[in-house]
Design a protein around this motif. Structure first.
Motif, PDB file in Angstrom:
ATOM      1  N   ALA A 195      -2.164   0.428   7.291  1.00  0.00           N
ATOM      2  CA  ALA A 195      -2.265   1.834   7.687  1.00  0.00           C
ATOM      3  C   ALA A 195      -0.931   2.564   7.524  1.00  0.00           C
ATOM      4  CB  ALA A 195      -2.738   1.927   9.137  1.00  0.00           C
ATOM      5  N   CYS A 196       0.163   1.871   7.832  1.00  0.00           N
ATOM      6  CA  CYS A 196       1.489   2.513   7.794  1.00  0.00           C
ATOM      7  C   CYS A 196       1.975   2.779   6.371  1.00  0.00           C
ATOM      8  CB  CYS A 196       2.514   1.648   8.523  1.00  0.00           C
ATOM      9  SG  CYS A 196       2.330   1.658  10.313  1.00  0.00           S
ATOM     10  N   GLY A 197       1.565   1.937   5.411  1.00  0.00           N
ATOM     11  CA  GLY A 197       2.028   2.105   4.037  1.00  0.00           C
ATOM     12  C   GLY A 197       1.709   3.483   3.465  1.00  0.00           C
ATOM     13  N   PRO A 198       0.410   3.850   3.389  1.00  0.00           N
ATOM     14  CA  PRO A 198       0.065   5.184   2.879  1.00  0.00           C
ATOM     15  C   PRO A 198       0.613   6.316   3.745  1.00  0.00           C
ATOM     16  CG  PRO A 198      -1.844   3.739   2.852  1.00  0.00           C
ATOM     17  CD  PRO A 198      -0.783   3.031   3.621  1.00  0.00           C
ATOM     18  N   ALA A 199       0.605   6.121   5.076  1.00  0.00           N
ATOM     19  CA  ALA A 199       1.122   7.160   5.968  1.00  0.00           C
ATOM     20  C   ALA A 199       2.596   7.432   5.690  1.00  0.00           C
ATOM     21  CB  ALA A 199       0.928   6.748   7.426  1.00  0.00           C
TER      22      ALA A 199
ATOM     23  N   PHE B 183      15.768  10.668  -6.135  1.00  0.00           N
ATOM     24  CA  PHE B 183      14.988  10.339  -4.947  1.00  0.00           C
ATOM     25  C   PHE B 183      13.862  11.376  -4.834  1.00  0.00           C
ATOM     26  CE2 PHE B 183      19.189   8.639  -4.318  1.00  0.00           C
ATOM     27  CZ  PHE B 183      18.992   7.413  -3.710  1.00  0.00           C
ATOM     28  N   ASN B 184      12.623  10.935  -5.086  1.00  0.00           N
ATOM     29  CA  ASN B 184      11.466  11.826  -4.966  1.00  0.00           C
ATOM     30  C   ASN B 184      10.287  11.043  -4.410  1.00  0.00           C
ATOM     31  OD1 ASN B 184      10.459  10.302  -7.109  1.00  0.00           O
ATOM     32  ND2 ASN B 184      11.078  11.797  -8.657  1.00  0.00           N
ATOM     33  N   GLN B 185       9.092  11.664  -4.378  1.00  0.00           N
ATOM     34  CA  GLN B 185       7.927  11.007  -3.779  1.00  0.00           C
ATOM     35  C   GLN B 185       7.514   9.739  -4.519  1.00  0.00           C
ATOM     36  OE1 GLN B 185       4.589  13.676  -3.960  1.00  0.00           O
ATOM     37  NE2 GLN B 185       4.247  13.346  -6.148  1.00  0.00           N
ATOM     38  N   ASP B 186       7.918   9.623  -5.803  1.00  0.00           N
ATOM     39  CA  ASP B 186       7.584   8.431  -6.581  1.00  0.00           C
ATOM     40  C   ASP B 186       8.544   7.281  -6.327  1.00  0.00           C
ATOM     41  OD1 ASP B 186       5.496   9.857  -7.729  1.00  0.00           O
ATOM     42  OD2 ASP B 186       6.737  10.563  -9.395  1.00  0.00           O
ATOM     43  N   THR B 187       9.844   7.604  -6.219  1.00  0.00           N
ATOM     44  CA  THR B 187      10.862   6.546  -6.102  1.00  0.00           C
ATOM     45  C   THR B 187      11.198   6.185  -4.663  1.00  0.00           C
ATOM     46  OG1 THR B 187      12.677   8.146  -6.182  1.00  0.00           O
ATOM     47  CG2 THR B 187      11.894   7.266  -8.280  1.00  0.00           C
ATOM     48  N   LEU B 188      10.992   7.136  -3.732  1.00  0.00           N
ATOM     49  CA  LEU B 188      11.378   6.872  -2.341  1.00  0.00           C
ATOM     50  C   LEU B 188      10.660   5.673  -1.714  1.00  0.00           C
ATOM     51  CD1 LEU B 188      11.910  10.425  -0.827  1.00  0.00           C
ATOM     52  CD2 LEU B 188      13.559   8.541  -0.867  1.00  0.00           C
ATOM     53  N   PRO B 189       9.371   5.415  -2.026  1.00  0.00           N
ATOM     54  CA  PRO B 189       8.761   4.184  -1.495  1.00  0.00           C
ATOM     55  C   PRO B 189       9.549   2.931  -1.876  1.00  0.00           C
ATOM     56  CG  PRO B 189       7.051   5.623  -2.324  1.00  0.00           C
ATOM     57  CD  PRO B 189       8.358   6.257  -2.703  1.00  0.00           C
TER      58      PRO B 189
ATOM     59  N   TYR C 118       0.789  -1.236   0.000  1.00  0.00           N
ATOM     60  CA  TYR C 118       0.000   0.000   0.000  1.00  0.00           C
ATOM     61  C   TYR C 118       0.820   1.284   0.000  1.00  0.00           C
ATOM     62  CZ  TYR C 118      -4.062  -2.925   0.724  1.00  0.00           C
ATOM     63  OH  TYR C 118      -5.044  -3.858   0.554  1.00  0.00           O
ATOM     64  N   ILE C 119       2.136   1.204   0.118  1.00  0.00           N
ATOM     65  CA  ILE C 119       2.947   2.420   0.175  1.00  0.00           C
ATOM     66  C   ILE C 119       2.957   3.163  -1.158  1.00  0.00           C
ATOM     67  CG2 ILE C 119       5.140   1.319  -0.465  1.00  0.00           C
ATOM     68  CD1 ILE C 119       6.505   3.099   1.633  1.00  0.00           C
ATOM     69  N   ILE C 120       2.699   2.463  -2.263  1.00  0.00           N
ATOM     70  CA  ILE C 120       2.749   3.105  -3.582  1.00  0.00           C
ATOM     71  C   ILE C 120       1.404   3.658  -4.026  1.00  0.00           C
ATOM     72  CG2 ILE C 120       4.570   1.472  -4.243  1.00  0.00           C
ATOM     73  CD1 ILE C 120       2.320   0.458  -6.320  1.00  0.00           C
ATOM     74  N   VAL C 121       0.324   3.322  -3.313  1.00  0.00           N
ATOM     75  CA  VAL C 121      -1.020   3.700  -3.774  1.00  0.00           C
ATOM     76  C   VAL C 121      -1.184   5.217  -3.938  1.00  0.00           C
ATOM     77  CG1 VAL C 121      -3.489   3.651  -3.187  1.00  0.00           C
ATOM     78  CG2 VAL C 121      -2.090   1.593  -2.898  1.00  0.00           C
ATOM     79  N   PRO C 122      -0.732   6.043  -2.970  1.00  0.00           N
ATOM     80  CA  PRO C 122      -0.942   7.490  -3.139  1.00  0.00           C
ATOM     81  C   PRO C 122      -0.173   8.108  -4.309  1.00  0.00           C
ATOM     82  CG  PRO C 122      -0.514   6.952  -0.835  1.00  0.00           C
ATOM     83  CD  PRO C 122      -0.169   5.739  -1.633  1.00  0.00           C
ATOM     84  N   THR C 123       0.909   7.478  -4.760  1.00  0.00           N
ATOM     85  CA  THR C 123       1.759   8.095  -5.793  1.00  0.00           C
ATOM     86  C   THR C 123       1.791   7.313  -7.101  1.00  0.00           C
ATOM     87  OG1 THR C 123       3.702   6.926  -4.907  1.00  0.00           O
ATOM     88  CG2 THR C 123       3.259   9.134  -4.048  1.00  0.00           C
ATOM     89  N   ALA C 124       1.068   6.217  -7.204  1.00  0.00           N
ATOM     90  CA  ALA C 124       1.157   5.360  -8.397  1.00  0.00           C
ATOM     91  C   ALA C 124       0.713   6.090  -9.652  1.00  0.00           C
ATOM     92  CB  ALA C 124       0.336   4.088  -8.193  1.00  0.00           C
ATOM     93  N   ASP C 125      -0.318   6.947  -9.540  1.00  0.00           N
ATOM     94  CA  ASP C 125      -0.780   7.661 -10.734  1.00  0.00           C
ATOM     95  C   ASP C 125       0.238   8.700 -11.204  1.00  0.00           C
ATOM     96  OD1 ASP C 125      -1.236   9.093  -8.403  1.00  0.00           O
ATOM     97  OD2 ASP C 125      -2.945  10.204  -9.230  1.00  0.00           O
ATOM     98  N   ASP C 126       0.859   9.430 -10.251  1.00  0.00           N
ATOM     99  CA  ASP C 126       1.899  10.402 -10.607  1.00  0.00           C
ATOM    100  C   ASP C 126       3.096   9.712 -11.255  1.00  0.00           C
ATOM    101  OD1 ASP C 126       0.477  12.563  -9.699  1.00  0.00           O
ATOM    102  OD2 ASP C 126       1.341  12.502  -7.681  1.00  0.00           O
ATOM    103  N   TYR C 127       3.487   8.564 -10.686  1.00  0.00           N
ATOM    104  CA  TYR C 127       4.638   7.816 -11.211  1.00  0.00           C
ATOM    105  C   TYR C 127       4.353   7.365 -12.649  1.00  0.00           C
ATOM    106  CZ  TYR C 127       8.986   5.173 -10.368  1.00  0.00           C
ATOM    107  OH  TYR C 127      10.278   4.724 -10.385  1.00  0.00           O
TER     108      TYR C 127
END
Length: 701
Positions: free
Chosen positions: A390-394, A410-416, A269-278
């Motif tokens: 819960a921790c993944g998206p957070a 290293f940005n919000q897309d690659t850091l996960p 779940y850590i990639i869910v918030p940024t998958a569309d941007d990536y």
């Protein structure tokens, strides 16, 4: 042995108490007799219900009165021991104290026999009620239990609530504790919830009481949520297996399995918030995030099978392999940005799915954790999953930075990807240092045992057929044949021989189990649609940032444990599981309906409230559904590669794959249509599951 309950009852019953057990064979014979008489039109259904109720009342009365008699005998012995105990407090002597402890242990062993007696009869009552309902299609069990459970003159409470036995258990436990060497301590057992030193007989009594207790609590609910199946009927072999499990158990190894579960859910779940941007940064459409997220689930379809098979031989090697594959997968996911390749991104996610070792985690708890703490370990498995969700998206919401080291971005897309790669590398080192491979049972012994069980089952059936008296009249011969067929059916059901293929496992599924797997498919599909498209939907309608999406998803994940506490501790004690199941399905349907964009403009309160209703209802539904599955699924699916846990995992994973593909396909209709197009299949599947639930349970009850 691979034998029916009637034979198990005869084999495991205490010889001197034979006449006080439920007469299961007589009751079963009566059920068959009623069936023939009803078919011939010689008997009214009203008479059947009255006669069967009276017979069962008499059987329960016999059991309850014998229980009271035995409790009285134990109470008299405890009273005499109390007098001796009081005298020793005035003039303590070590030899007398030692003898007194042995006397208390002897009472404890007799109490243990009585608890086994109660448990065997409770199982017999449940089985004969189930057989009656199955034969005649009545809801007789519901009627019988409701009319007798709380009636002041009913003896059913003695059997199912073991009234009075608690006082005897308490007396034995307290006195054995007082006789321990507790010099300098002013605390009694009532001041210490967990005793550091427990007598083995007290441990056995507590385990027997736990098995006998049927009231649902939070821990039981969470453990069933993990879908780790356990045997129902106790046996001497189970006690021997418990000793072997104690030897195989290693706390650090269990902890490593739970950490693996937690990290994998974070990874999911850590990639869910940024998958569309990536996806857009690599030149793809935003809705390709469905394929990116779903690639992990596609690979998990295959990894679940080979990890389940691998765990038959080892636990350490699969976990090592899983960690390495997940490290590589996350590394590729992070490097896809600098390679400017959507293919590398997808390959990275496929690798992550190929490293899913949840089948190994479940199997380790089922096979290597002692029965007395297996419930806590199972609840820990569910809690670790919920916390990871819960921790993944957070965590994704915190990784809002951008910098370069040499040519690596290293940005919000690659850091996960980078963070999870480091996490799996650290876990790999910890695993290599601390995990202890448990001793597996020899394959030859297992096969020999299986062959022996099969031959013994055949011998038992043949022996029973051979013992028929030649002077029996024709109707009695027919009756015996019907009983033999029922015994064979029960023997097949009670067999411990695991299914050897996915087809064989599927054939063991009853209609009710198939419906519950459909429900599981539906709720996983609905949840995946909600979570995977959340970033695209909220950006399009509300202009949310990645941090806002991460907070929303984290809040959803944090509802899991509180909801399960409320359901497991309160709601499940007030209502039947089937009632909670149906209401939860309806609430999921309500959440889906409220999510549709039919009113302009589409508002944040509408999206958040409908999403919360859908998610929370699906979480409740998942726990209750898996709780029911763990009780009704064939015992042959509790072990082996193709077990019940694998089937439920595959059903859920297929649902997630289809949901993620739906999001990507719906993207071709444009973002304005994405929400309604993806919700429509969810609504259809949900309505079908509600209809199937109503039809199945109405036909069964």
């Amino acid at each position: 042995k691979m034998v029916a309950f009637g034979k198990k009852l005869k084999e495991r019953s205490i010889q001197e108490w034979q006449g006080y057990y439920i007469n299961y064979k007589l009751m079963k014979k009566k059920v068959n007799q009623y069936g023939r008489q009803l078919q011939g039109g010689n008997l009214e259904r009203r008479h059947v219900l009255k006669d069967f109720s009276r017979m069962l009342d008499n059987q329960i009365e016999k059991i309850a009165l014998f229980m009271l008699e035995q409790q009285g005998l134990l109470a008299s012995r405890l009273q005499r021991l109390r007098e001796t105990h009081d005298a020793l407090q005035e003039e303590p002597e070590i030899s007398h104290i030692s003898n007194l402890k042995e006397d208390y242990r002897a009472v404890g062993h007799d109490l243990l026999k009585l608890l086994y007696f109660v448990e065997m009869n409770a199982i017999g009552i449940r089985k004969i009620l189930k057989k009656f309902d199955k034969r005649f299609g009545y809801r007789f069990t519901n009627y019988y239990v409701k009319t007798r459970a709380n009636h002041p003159y009913s003896e059913l409470q003695q059997v199912f609530r073991h009234v009075g036995l608690g006082a005897v258990v308490g007396a034995v436990s307290r006195n054995l504790h007082e006789l321990q060497n507790n010099e300098g301590s002013f605390l009694s057992i009532y001041d210490q919830p967990v005793l550091p030193l427990q007598d083995p007989v007290v441990d056995s009594i507590r385990a027997a009481v736990d098995r006998l207790t049927h009231s649902t609590n939070f821990l039981n609910f969470m453990a069933k949520h993990a879908f780790i199946m356990q045997e129902e009927l106790p046996s001497p072999q189970d006690e021997e297996e418990a000793v072997e499990e104690d030897k195989r158990y290693h706390f650090m190894s269990l902890l490593l399995n739970l950490v693996n579960t937690f990290l994998y859910m974070v990874n999911t779940y850590i990639i869910v918030p940024t998958a569309d941007d990536y996806s857009m940064s690599l030149g793809a459409a935003a809705t390709v995030c469905g394929v990116v997220i779903g690639a992990m689930a596609v690979a998990q379809l295959f990894s679940s099978v080979y990890f389940s098979a691998w765990s038959n031989r080892s636990y350490f090697k699969p976990l090592i392999f899983s960690s390495i594959v997940l490290f590589i997968g996350n590394l590729l996911y992070a490097l896809a940005f600098d390679f400017n390749s959507i293919a590398v991104l997808l390959i990275g996610r496929l690798f992550c799915g190929l490293g899913s070792a949840r089948a190994v985690n479940r199997r380790y708890i089922s096979d290597c954790v002692p029965l007395k703490i297996r419930m806590q370990a199972s609840a820990g498995f569910v809690s670790a999953s919920a916390l990871g969700m819960a921790c993944g998206p957070a965590l994704a919401g915190l990784l809002q930075t951008r910098f370069k080291i040499y040519k690596l971005t290293f940005n919000q897309d690659t850091l996960p990807g980078w963070v999870m790669a480091v996490a799996w590398l650290v876990y790999l080192v910890w695993l290599a240092i601390s995990f202890r491979e448990p001793a597996l049972m020899p394959e030859e012994s297992h096969n020999a045992s299986k062959d022996s069980n099969n031959s013994e089952a055949v011998q038992d059936v043949n022996l029973e057929k051979g013992m028929k008296q030649p002077l029996l009249i024709a109707s009695e011969e027919i009756e015996e044949q019907v009983e033999d067929e029922d015994d064979s059916e029960e023997a097949a059901e009670d067999s411990r021989t695991p299914a050897n293929s996915i087809v064989a496992a599927y054939k063991l599924l009853t209609p009710s189990v198939k419906v519950q797997l459909l429900i599981y498919f539906m709720l996983k599909y609905a949840m995946e649609i909600l979570l995977s498209e959340s970033s695209v939907i909220t950006t399009y309608y509300f202009g949310w940032s990645t941090s806002s999406v991460a907070i929303f998803l984290a809040c959803l994940g944090l509802t899991v444990l509180p909801v399960n506490i409320v359901i497991g501790s309160y709601i499940s004690n007030m209502f039947e599981d089937r009632q909670i199941l149906l209401v939860s399905e309806i609430m999921v349907c309500v959440g889906i309906l409220l999510s549709f964009h039919v009113v302009v403009p589409y508002t944040v309160p509408q999206y958040v409230c409908s999403g919360l209703i859908m998610f929370v209802s699906a979480e409740v539904l998942e726990g209750v559904n898996l709780s029911l599955l763990s009780r009704v699924m064939s015992s042959r699916l509790s072990r082996g590669t193709y077990n019940g846990g694998l089937l439920s995992t595959e059903a859920g994973t297929i649902a997630r794959v289809i949901a993620d593909v739906t999001i990507t396909v719906a993207g071709y209709f444009g973002r304005s249509m994405l929400l309604n197009v993806t919700l429509l299949p969810s609504l259809v599947i949900c309505v079908l599951s509600i209809v199937a639930t109503c039809f199945t349970y109405n036909s069964m009850y």
